[in-house]
Design a protein around this motif. Sequence first.
Motif, PDB file in Angstrom:
ATOM      1  N   ASP A 171       0.671  -1.055  -0.004  1.00  0.00           N
ATOM      2  CA  ASP A 171       0.058   0.192   0.019  1.00  0.00           C
ATOM      3  C   ASP A 171       0.788   1.162  -0.010  1.00  0.00           C
ATOM      4  O   ASP A 171       1.885   0.991   0.639  1.00  0.00           O
ATOM      5  CB  ASP A 171      -0.955  -0.143   1.286  1.00  0.00           C
ATOM      6  CG  ASP A 171      -1.946  -0.846   1.001  1.00  0.00           C
ATOM      7  OD1 ASP A 171      -2.248  -1.444   0.018  1.00  0.00           O
ATOM      8  OD2 ASP A 171      -2.506  -1.461   2.174  1.00  0.00           O
ATOM      9  N   PRO A 172       0.354   2.322  -0.630  1.00  0.00           N
ATOM     10  CA  PRO A 172       1.249   3.498  -0.439  1.00  0.00           C
ATOM     11  C   PRO A 172       1.373   4.207   0.718  1.00  0.00           C
ATOM     12  O   PRO A 172       0.385   3.740   1.615  1.00  0.00           O
ATOM     13  CB  PRO A 172       0.403   4.735  -1.246  1.00  0.00           C
ATOM     14  CG  PRO A 172      -0.458   3.647  -2.371  1.00  0.00           C
ATOM     15  CD  PRO A 172      -0.803   2.497  -1.748  1.00  0.00           C
ATOM     16  N   SER A 173       2.570   4.510   1.060  1.00  0.00           N
ATOM     17  CA  SER A 173       2.866   4.962   2.479  1.00  0.00           C
ATOM     18  C   SER A 173       3.706   6.240   2.583  1.00  0.00           C
ATOM     19  O   SER A 173       4.138   6.539   1.571  1.00  0.00           O
ATOM     20  CB  SER A 173       3.635   3.610   3.138  1.00  0.00           C
ATOM     21  OG  SER A 173       4.992   3.330   2.204  1.00  0.00           O
ATOM     22  N   GLY A 179       8.677  12.315   5.085  1.00  0.00           N
ATOM     23  CA  GLY A 179       7.387  12.971   4.425  1.00  0.00           C
ATOM     24  C   GLY A 179       7.114  12.566   3.082  1.00  0.00           C
ATOM     25  O   GLY A 179       6.309  12.775   2.486  1.00  0.00           O
ATOM     26  N   THR A 180       8.198  11.514   2.340  1.00  0.00           N
ATOM     27  CA  THR A 180       8.041  11.443   0.926  1.00  0.00           C
ATOM     28  C   THR A 180       6.890  10.239   0.792  1.00  0.00           C
ATOM     29  O   THR A 180       6.669   9.620   1.575  1.00  0.00           O
ATOM     30  CB  THR A 180       9.294  10.994   0.401  1.00  0.00           C
ATOM     31  OG1 THR A 180       9.772   9.866   1.163  1.00  0.00           O
ATOM     32  CG2 THR A 180      10.504  11.921   0.534  1.00  0.00           C
ATOM     33  N   LEU A 181       6.326  10.363  -0.378  1.00  0.00           N
ATOM     34  CA  LEU A 181       5.382   9.457  -0.802  1.00  0.00           C
ATOM     35  C   LEU A 181       6.186   8.422  -1.337  1.00  0.00           C
ATOM     36  O   LEU A 181       6.767   8.290  -2.141  1.00  0.00           O
ATOM     37  CB  LEU A 181       4.555  10.056  -1.827  1.00  0.00           C
ATOM     38  CG  LEU A 181       3.341   8.997  -2.413  1.00  0.00           C
ATOM     39  CD1 LEU A 181       2.631   8.340  -1.248  1.00  0.00           C
ATOM     40  CD2 LEU A 181       2.547   9.577  -3.170  1.00  0.00           C
ATOM     41  N   GLU A 182       5.849   6.857  -0.800  1.00  0.00           N
ATOM     42  CA  GLU A 182       6.593   5.683  -1.254  1.00  0.00           C
ATOM     43  C   GLU A 182       5.518   4.812  -2.010  1.00  0.00           C
ATOM     44  O   GLU A 182       4.399   4.678  -1.176  1.00  0.00           O
ATOM     45  CB  GLU A 182       7.252   4.990  -0.185  1.00  0.00           C
ATOM     46  CG  GLU A 182       8.491   5.579   0.460  1.00  0.00           C
ATOM     47  CD  GLU A 182       9.322   4.973   1.481  1.00  0.00           C
ATOM     48  OE1 GLU A 182       8.668   4.009   1.944  1.00  0.00           O
ATOM     49  OE2 GLU A 182      10.242   5.374   1.616  1.00  0.00           O
ATOM     50  N   TRP A 187      -1.716  20.013  -2.790  1.00  0.00           N
ATOM     51  CA  TRP A 187      -2.616  19.140  -2.285  1.00  0.00           C
ATOM     52  C   TRP A 187      -2.308  18.047  -1.186  1.00  0.00           C
ATOM     53  O   TRP A 187      -3.008  17.131  -0.901  1.00  0.00           O
ATOM     54  CB  TRP A 187      -2.478  18.136  -3.729  1.00  0.00           C
ATOM     55  CG  TRP A 187      -3.510  18.620  -4.746  1.00  0.00           C
ATOM     56  CD1 TRP A 187      -3.758  19.921  -4.995  1.00  0.00           C
ATOM     57  CD2 TRP A 187      -4.376  17.892  -5.563  1.00  0.00           C
ATOM     58  NE1 TRP A 187      -4.638  20.096  -6.228  1.00  0.00           N
ATOM     59  CE2 TRP A 187      -4.931  18.796  -6.539  1.00  0.00           C
ATOM     60  CE3 TRP A 187      -4.577  16.476  -5.693  1.00  0.00           C
ATOM     61  CZ2 TRP A 187      -5.866  18.634  -7.677  1.00  0.00           C
ATOM     62  CZ3 TRP A 187      -5.570  16.364  -6.777  1.00  0.00           C
ATOM     63  CH2 TRP A 187      -6.139  16.869  -7.601  1.00  0.00           C
ATOM     64  N   ALA A 188      -1.197  18.168  -0.698  1.00  0.00           N
ATOM     65  CA  ALA A 188      -0.819  17.332   0.472  1.00  0.00           C
ATOM     66  C   ALA A 188      -1.439  17.512   1.716  1.00  0.00           C
ATOM     67  O   ALA A 188      -1.993  18.703   2.200  1.00  0.00           O
ATOM     68  CB  ALA A 188       0.971  17.703   0.966  1.00  0.00           C
ATOM     69  N   GLY A 189      -1.746  16.351   2.361  1.00  0.00           N
ATOM     70  CA  GLY A 189      -2.856  16.382   3.270  1.00  0.00           C
ATOM     71  C   GLY A 189      -4.365  16.254   3.002  1.00  0.00           C
ATOM     72  O   GLY A 189      -5.131  16.067   3.798  1.00  0.00           O
ATOM     73  N   SER A 190      -4.614  16.092   1.465  1.00  0.00           N
ATOM     74  CA  SER A 190      -5.835  15.857   1.113  1.00  0.00           C
ATOM     75  C   SER A 190      -5.940  14.336   0.784  1.00  0.00           C
ATOM     76  O   SER A 190      -5.080  13.621   0.335  1.00  0.00           O
ATOM     77  CB  SER A 190      -5.944  16.783  -0.298  1.00  0.00           C
ATOM     78  OG  SER A 190      -5.743  18.128  -0.125  1.00  0.00           O
ATOM     79  N   GLU A 191      -7.190  13.823   1.042  1.00  0.00           N
ATOM     80  CA  GLU A 191      -7.531  12.445   0.497  1.00  0.00           C
ATOM     81  C   GLU A 191      -7.703  12.395  -0.895  1.00  0.00           C
ATOM     82  O   GLU A 191      -8.495  13.049  -1.560  1.00  0.00           O
ATOM     83  CB  GLU A 191      -8.941  12.165   1.155  1.00  0.00           C
ATOM     84  CG  GLU A 191      -9.199  10.633   1.202  1.00  0.00           C
ATOM     85  CD  GLU A 191     -10.486  10.395   2.003  1.00  0.00           C
ATOM     86  OE1 GLU A 191     -10.744   9.178   1.995  1.00  0.00           O
ATOM     87  OE2 GLU A 191     -11.213  10.841   2.445  1.00  0.00           O
ATOM     88  N   VAL A 192      -7.139  11.700  -1.440  1.00  0.00           N
ATOM     89  CA  VAL A 192      -6.992  11.249  -2.979  1.00  0.00           C
ATOM     90  C   VAL A 192      -7.392   9.829  -3.048  1.00  0.00           C
ATOM     91  O   VAL A 192      -7.053   8.922  -2.675  1.00  0.00           O
ATOM     92  CB  VAL A 192      -5.714  11.808  -3.678  1.00  0.00           C
ATOM     93  CG1 VAL A 192      -5.641  13.115  -3.135  1.00  0.00           C
ATOM     94  CG2 VAL A 192      -4.462  11.247  -2.990  1.00  0.00           C
ATOM     95  N   VAL A 244      -4.428   9.546   2.136  1.00  0.00           N
ATOM     96  CA  VAL A 244      -4.037  10.935   2.360  1.00  0.00           C
ATOM     97  C   VAL A 244      -2.635  11.231   1.931  1.00  0.00           C
ATOM     98  O   VAL A 244      -1.757  10.561   2.407  1.00  0.00           O
ATOM     99  CB  VAL A 244      -4.515  11.046   3.970  1.00  0.00           C
ATOM    100  CG1 VAL A 244      -4.092  12.641   3.928  1.00  0.00           C
ATOM    101  CG2 VAL A 244      -5.574  10.710   4.447  1.00  0.00           C
ATOM    102  N   LEU A 245      -2.571  12.013   1.216  1.00  0.00           N
ATOM    103  CA  LEU A 245      -1.174  12.457   0.926  1.00  0.00           C
ATOM    104  C   LEU A 245      -0.267  12.924   1.883  1.00  0.00           C
ATOM    105  O   LEU A 245      -0.701  13.693   2.640  1.00  0.00           O
ATOM    106  CB  LEU A 245      -1.328  13.572  -0.348  1.00  0.00           C
ATOM    107  CG  LEU A 245      -1.977  13.327  -1.896  1.00  0.00           C
ATOM    108  CD1 LEU A 245      -1.753  14.477  -2.626  1.00  0.00           C
ATOM    109  CD2 LEU A 245      -0.987  12.204  -2.412  1.00  0.00           C
TER     110      LEU A 245
END
Length: 868
Positions: free
Chosen positions: A333-335, A340-343, A405-410, A432-433
Motif C-alpha cells: 500500500d502507498p505509504s 515525508g516522501t510518498l513511497e 494537495w498534500a494532506g488531502s484525501e485522494v 491521504v497524501l
Amino acid sequence: MADPRDDMPETQTVETEALAAIRRVRRTAFLSMTFERLWPLVLPLVILVALFAATSWFGLFPRMPGWLHMALLAAFAIAGLVALYLPTRLRIPKRSEIDHRLEAANLLVHEPISVQADAMASGQHDPFAKALWEEHRRRMADKLKDLQGGAPRPRIPERDPWGLRAGVALLFVTALAYASGPSGGSLSDAFHIRYGAGGVPPRIDAWVTPPRYTGRAPIFLTAQTNSENTSFTVPQGSVVAVRVIGGSGNETLTATGADGTGRDVQPAENDAATPSNGQAPAASSPTGVQNARNFQFPLESQTGLTLSGSGTLAKWSFAVIPDQPPLIRFTKDPSRALNGTLELSYSIDDDYGAAKGRADIVRAEKPAAAAHPLYKAPDVPLVLPRRGAASKEATTSKDITEHPWAGSEVRLTLAATDDAGQEGRSETKTLVLPERPFSNPLARAVVEQRRILALDANQRDHVLDMLSAITLRPEDTIKNATHYLALRSVYSRLKFARNDDQLRDVVAYMWQVARGIEDGQLTAAERRLRQAQEALKQAIQNGASPEEIEKLMAELRQAMQDFLREFAQRQQQNPNAQQALDPNMQMLTQKDLDRMMDQIENLAKQGSRDQAQQLLSQLENMMNNLQMGQNQQGQQGQQGQQGQMRQQMNKLGNLMRRQQEMMNETFRLDQQMQGQQGQEGQEGEQGRQQGQNGQQGQNGQMTQEQLAEAMRKLQQGQGQLQSELQQLMDGLKGMGMEPGQEMGEAGDSMGRAGEALGRAEGGEATDQQANALDALRRGARNMMQQMQQAMGENGPNGNRGQQSPDNRDPLGRPRTNTGPDFGDSVKLPGEIDIQRARQILEEIRRRLGNSLSPQVEKDYLERLLKFD
C-alpha cells in the motif's frame, strides 16, 4: 469633252499599287493554304512520335516481355511509314484558288483581283471601250486596298471531334516530367529488346526488422541459413522488406491474412526499402541495374507473403507474437516515509519492458460545482524496473509535502505505457497524501488555510477572515512579532491579488511563512543539516559535477558531525534517555554513517542518480528517527507487554537460526555418507572391513556407523527444537496471540525430520528441515503482524511515527526489536560492484568513441546504455 487618255498616268499608278498589294497578299494566302493542307497530313506523324516518346519515358518498354516489345515496336514502325507517306499527297494551291480565297476572305464581289490580270477580248482599238475598261480596272483596284490573306483553317476538329489530340499532348507532358525521376525511362529503352519473358534473372533480398524496443536482431529471410525455412515467428509491429533487382519488372507481393483474404502490397516510392526505424540494412543495387522494386509490409497478425513474377519466386509465412499491454500492480500500500516522501511499491510486467509510468492522482472528495482550483494534481513519474532483470518490482519515492494537495484525501492509480503505446492500469488506492508535520499550531493553521485556498480560489474571502481572526489579538496568540508581520503580509497580498498567477504567488508565500514559523524552533545544527541535505539533493537531481558533489558532501559531513555532537549533549542532559533505550535495539555507529555517505558520493559522481537519491532519502529517515526518538523519550506505556512480545519473537528468531544450522549439518553428514558409499564400492572388501571395525579411512573421514551415530545425535537436537517450538506456541497463546497454521506445520515437519534422522536418511531429513524452516518464516511474519496490531499500529504507518513502514532501519536492515530476519534483507552495492560498474561504463564509452568500430556494434552499445 475631255479626253480619257488625260487620266492615263493616274490609272497606271493605281494599277501598279494594286498589283503590288495583290502579290504580297497572294504570298500570305499561299502559305496559309499550304499549311491548311499540310498540317492534317503531318499531324498523325506528330501524334505517333508523341505516343512513342511517352511510352519510352514512362519506362514501359523494359517492363514488357520480349515478344510484346517487338510487336509494339513493329506497330510503331508501320504506323510511322504510313504517317511519312501522307505528306507526299500535298496539293500546292493554284493562282486562281489563291485569288478566289482572297476575294472570299475580303468579301469582294465582281472578282476585282481577277480583273487586274484580265485583258479586253475585243475593242482594243476603240478608244472609248479601252478607256471604259481602264476605268473599270481602276475602280476594281480601289477595292483592293487593305487586303487580308486570312488565318489558316486546318479544320482539325472536323477530323478529330473527340479531341484525342489533347489527351496525347497531356500524356506527352506528363511522361516528360516522369522521365526526370528515378523510375523514368529513356528513348533508348525502345531499342534494347530483352528476349524471353523474364529478361535478367531477379535478385531477391528480404528481411524482417522487429521493433527497436524488443531488442531483437533483424531476420534475413534470404540468407543461406534461412533459405530453406518458410515459417518464422516475429514480434508484433515487425516490418518485412522485400527488394527485387532485375527480373521482368512486374513482380508483385501479395499478403494473405489468417482468414484467407489477400491483397497486393504496393511498391515503395523510394529506391531504398529501409523501414522508418532505420534498423533494417538496405540492400544496395548495382549501378545501371534496372527494375529495382521495393516492398514494405507491417506484420500485425498472422500473415503469409507471396512474391510472384514469372511464377512464384518466394513464399513466407509469419506467426506474430502479440504485444501484450503492461501489467502494473501494487506490491504494498502507498505509504509515507519518515522524511515525508510518498513511497510507492509496485511491480511492472511487460513483454519487452515498460517505456514510462506515472501515478494518476484525483481528489477523493468531489469538489464543488463552482470550485476553482489553482493547482493540478502532483506529477509523480514512476521509476521503471531494469529491462531484462528478473525482478519486476520497483519503488518510487516522491517528495510532495510542499504541493498544495498534500494532506488531502485522494485516489491514486498507477499507469504504465509500453513502447507500442499500450497502457496498463493498477487498482485504485484511497489515501491521504503525505504532508510535512508542523508542531507549531500557528504554522499548522497557515498550512491549512493555504491548502483551502489552493484547492478552491473562491474561498479567498474565507481565508482572509481566518487570517484576520488569527491576527486579531496577537498579544495572546502570537508571541513572535516577526510571525505577526509575516501573517499580515500574507493578508495584504491575498487581499490585493487579482488573478490566478498572483493567487499562486500568495500560496507559495504562505508556505514560506509556515516553514519560517516552524523552522524557527530548530537549532542551528539542525537547520544546517537540513540545508546541507536539501542542497545535495538538488545537486544530484540537476546532475552536478563531481567537484560540486564532493564540496556538498564535505558540508554534509560537517553538518552531520555538529548535529550528532549536539544530539549527544542533549542525551546526556536528559535523565530519561538511558531508561528509554531498548537493550535489544540495533545500534548505528559512526562507521555506518561514513560508509553510507561515501556510497552516496560515489554513486552521485558516477551518474547513478536514482540510487544516490534513495540512499540520501534513507539518511534523512535516519536523522528523522533520531529527532523523533528524542521527542518521544520517556513515553514507556505498555512496555511490559511489548517487551514480552519482543522476547517471544527473539526466541523464534533463535529457533529459526538453530534449525538452519541443524539443516546445514544434516546436509554435510548426508554428503559424507554418500561419498563413503561410493568409496566403498571402489575400494572393495578392505574398505568394508575397515568400516565394520569402526576405523577411519586414510583421508580422516568418518565411517558409515559414525555418520549414522552423528545423525542420531542430531535426532535428539531436532526433538529438542520441536519441544521448544511447542513451548513457544503455548507462550504466545497465553499472551492472547494465535500462533497460526504455519507453526503447526513447522512442528510436524520437525517431527518427520527427526524420524528420518533416526533412519539415517539424510536427504529426506534435509527436505523436512527445509519445510520446517520455511513454515517458521511464514509463521514469524504472521506473528509480526499480530504484534503490530496488538501495539495499536493500524493503517499504513500506525502509531509508529518513528519507524519505517517495513520495520527496517535507514540502512535497510531489519530491526532487532521487531523480530528475526526473514531472509529478504536489502543489500547495498559494495565497493567491488561500484568499481566494476565504472569500468564497464568507461569501456562502453571508449568503444562508442572509436570511429573504427562497426556501426552494428555501436548500435548495440547504445542500446546497452539506454537499458542501463
